[in-house]
Design a protein around this motif. Structure first.
Motif, PDB file in Angstrom:
ATOM      1  N   SER A 189       1.890  22.683  29.256  1.00 59.47           N
ATOM      2  CA  SER A 189       1.324  22.466  27.928  1.00 59.47           C
ATOM      3  C   SER A 189       2.440  22.602  26.897  1.00 59.47           C
ATOM      4  O   SER A 189       3.492  23.194  27.180  1.00 59.47           O
ATOM      5  N   PRO A 190       2.244  22.075  25.684  1.00 53.43           N
ATOM      6  CA  PRO A 190       3.269  22.242  24.638  1.00 53.43           C
ATOM      7  C   PRO A 190       3.624  23.702  24.374  1.00 53.43           C
ATOM      8  O   PRO A 190       4.792  24.032  24.140  1.00 53.43           O
ATOM      9  N   LEU A 191       2.620  24.602  24.419  1.00 60.91           N
ATOM     10  CA  LEU A 191       2.890  26.021  24.190  1.00 60.91           C
ATOM     11  C   LEU A 191       3.744  26.609  25.310  1.00 60.91           C
ATOM     12  O   LEU A 191       4.627  27.439  25.063  1.00 60.91           O
ATOM     13  N   GLN A 192       3.502  26.190  26.547  1.00 62.52           N
ATOM     14  CA  GLN A 192       4.302  26.691  27.666  1.00 62.52           C
ATOM     15  C   GLN A 192       5.750  26.220  27.550  1.00 62.52           C
ATOM     16  O   GLN A 192       6.683  26.984  27.807  1.00 62.52           O
TER      17      GLN A 192
ATOM     18  N   ILE B  28      -2.158  38.624  31.181  1.00 57.97           N
ATOM     19  CA  ILE B  28      -1.890  39.401  29.973  1.00 57.97           C
ATOM     20  C   ILE B  28      -1.545  40.858  30.314  1.00 57.97           C
ATOM     21  O   ILE B  28      -0.633  41.451  29.745  1.00 57.97           O
ATOM     22  N   MET B  29      -2.251  41.415  31.296  1.00 56.61           N
ATOM     23  CA  MET B  29      -2.037  42.813  31.675  1.00 56.61           C
ATOM     24  C   MET B  29      -0.647  43.054  32.262  1.00 56.61           C
ATOM     25  O   MET B  29      -0.134  44.169  32.224  1.00 56.61           O
ATOM     26  N   GLN B  30      -0.035  41.997  32.808  1.00 62.04           N
ATOM     27  CA  GLN B  30       1.247  42.171  33.491  1.00 62.04           C
ATOM     28  C   GLN B  30       2.381  42.611  32.557  1.00 62.04           C
ATOM     29  O   GLN B  30       3.442  43.018  33.012  1.00 62.04           O
ATOM     30  N   TYR B  31       2.157  42.537  31.232  1.00 62.45           N
ATOM     31  CA  TYR B  31       3.200  42.978  30.289  1.00 62.45           C
ATOM     32  C   TYR B  31       3.235  44.496  30.150  1.00 62.45           C
ATOM     33  O   TYR B  31       4.156  45.046  29.543  1.00 62.45           O
TER      34      TYR B  31
ATOM     35  N   THR C 114       0.986  33.873  25.825  1.00 67.00           N
ATOM     36  CA  THR C 114      -0.301  34.549  25.849  1.00 67.00           C
ATOM     37  C   THR C 114      -1.319  33.801  25.000  1.00 67.00           C
ATOM     38  O   THR C 114      -2.503  33.725  25.349  1.00 67.00           O
ATOM     39  N   THR C 115      -0.876  33.238  23.890  1.00 64.55           N
ATOM     40  CA  THR C 115      -1.782  32.431  23.058  1.00 64.55           C
ATOM     41  C   THR C 115      -2.350  31.271  23.859  1.00 64.55           C
ATOM     42  O   THR C 115      -3.546  30.966  23.776  1.00 64.55           O
ATOM     43  N   GLY C 116      -1.480  30.650  24.643  1.00 63.23           N
ATOM     44  CA  GLY C 116      -1.956  29.563  25.507  1.00 63.23           C
ATOM     45  C   GLY C 116      -2.969  30.040  26.526  1.00 63.23           C
ATOM     46  O   GLY C 116      -3.987  29.374  26.787  1.00 63.23           O
ATOM     47  N   LEU C 117      -2.732  31.217  27.111  1.00 66.66           N
ATOM     48  CA  LEU C 117      -3.680  31.777  28.084  1.00 66.66           C
ATOM     49  C   LEU C 117      -5.040  32.051  27.438  1.00 66.66           C
ATOM     50  O   LEU C 117      -6.089  31.741  28.012  1.00 66.66           O
TER      51      LEU C 117
ATOM     52  N   LYS D 120      -8.714  30.533  28.229  1.00 65.09           N
ATOM     53  CA  LYS D 120      -9.828  31.409  28.532  1.00 65.09           C
ATOM     54  C   LYS D 120     -11.044  31.052  27.676  1.00 65.09           C
ATOM     55  O   LYS D 120     -12.182  30.996  28.161  1.00 65.09           O
ATOM     56  N   ARG D 121     -10.818  30.795  26.376  1.00 62.79           N
ATOM     57  CA  ARG D 121     -11.915  30.430  25.483  1.00 62.79           C
ATOM     58  C   ARG D 121     -12.517  29.093  25.879  1.00 62.79           C
ATOM     59  O   ARG D 121     -13.741  28.897  25.858  1.00 62.79           O
ATOM     60  N   SER D 122     -11.649  28.150  26.266  1.00 69.29           N
ATOM     61  CA  SER D 122     -12.136  26.821  26.669  1.00 69.29           C
ATOM     62  C   SER D 122     -13.004  26.934  27.919  1.00 69.29           C
ATOM     63  O   SER D 122     -14.037  26.287  28.042  1.00 69.29           O
TER      64      SER D 122
END
Length: 316
Positions: free
Chosen positions: A148-151, A266-269, A306-309, A313-315
């Motif tokens: 994706s562009p964000l990635q 997300i938790m992996q950070y 994370t924003t992309g993730l 998730k919302r989608s």
């Protein structure tokens, strides 16, 4: 790390388990409890590695593998999950792939043990922060997954951070990159190993132990080893290596299947953040302006990632 955990999109310290979502693909309280426990244990791992810093890194690595075998074996026996191991031992291709993953995780563990013990915990934290983005890069290059562009933006920011570090240090940040590469390729190949996370870990440490056992025997026989050298502190702390290594992994393996993959991403950070804080405030490693600037670019990359993730998730 080692954040020593494995098959998430990225995953320390870290270090070896598959991220398997539940059939319902939902987060559960038990999953959160297991996941947070595992990541916090990985985050505190540098304290253990600092406690064995006076010992040769290869000897510590050998004991991590050797003592993990009985710990992982007992867990498998209690859970009654040994059937897959019998299949693995009878399948040359599966054994061959397990040898590949075992080689990568051995390299990752060895570098991590040396890095923390020699005052490079900050570099280790950076490597595990970069890891998720490197995994995305590998997925695009090797698995032909569309980014994706964000990635793409996240990978670009991480690359800038590495360039800044290289420029500031006058050479490649090899500790960070080595941890990133070994863990990234480990996770990639681990996904192709058709065996459960706990069984896969047992198989890997068993294979690693084949060369490590004669090495430890040689050390003890020649008086170079520390396990039976009469120092009770060294004996106890080396014997604890199995619990320190296998414990968080087994907890994580059970929690991963009770959480969504995006949640794990997300938790992996948690672990590299803890490693970073421990390196600066407990080990008092120098955080130079150049290194801080590089970290800021990496953190910006992780925010974008994370924003992309979260959008995915919302989608969903």
């Amino acid at each position: 790390m080692s954040t020593d955990h494995a098959d998430t999109v990225a995953a320390p310290a870290a270090p070896v388990a598959a991220s398997v979502a539940t059939p319902a693909n939902e987060d559960t309280p038990r999953g959160f409890a297991f996941g947070l426990t595992a990541y916090f244990l990985w985050g505190f791992l540098p304290f253990y590695l600092k406690a064995v810093a006076h010992l040769p890194a290869l000897e510590v690595l050998a004991h991590r593998a050797l003592w993990s075998v009985p710990v992982a074996g007992i867990v498998l026996l209690l859970l009654g999950r040994t059937k897959e191991l019998k299949t693995a031992f009878r399948t040359p291709r599966m054994l061959g792939m397990a040898c590949v993953t075992a080689a990568f995780i051995t390299g990752n563990w060895g570098i991590y043990v040396w890095a923390v013990g020699s005052g490079h915990a900050l570099d280790a934290a950076l490597g595990y922060f970069i890891n998720p983005l490197f995994s995305i890069f590998l997925a695009a290059v090797i698995l032909k997954e569309k980014l994706s562009p964000l990635q793409i933006a996240a990978i670009g920011l991480a690359f800038v951070g590495v360039v800044i570090l290289t420029w500031g240090a006058g050479g490649l940040p090899w500790v960070s990159l080595a941890l990133t590469f070994t863990w990234g390729f480990y996770a990639l190949f681990r996904k192709t190993l058709p065996i459960g996370p706990n069984q896969g870990f047992f198989l890997e440490v068993l294979l690693i132990s084949i060369p490590m056992l004669p090495y430890v025997i040689y050390l003890e026989a020649t008086g170079q080893g520390h396990f039976l050298a009469g120092n009770s502190y060294d004996t106890v702390i080396l014997a604890l290596a199995g619990i320190v290594t296998a414990g968080p992994l087994m907890i994580y393996a059970n929690g991963a299947k009770l959480l969504k993959l995006s949640t794990i991403g997300i938790m992996q950070y948690i672990a590299p953040t803890m490693i970073f804080l421990i390196a600066v405030f407990a080990f008092h490693e120098e955080l130079s302006g150049i290194k801080l600037t590089a970290f800021l670019f990496i953190w910006a990359a992780l925010v974008v990632y994370t924003t992309g993730l979260l959008r995915q998730k919302r989608s969903a």
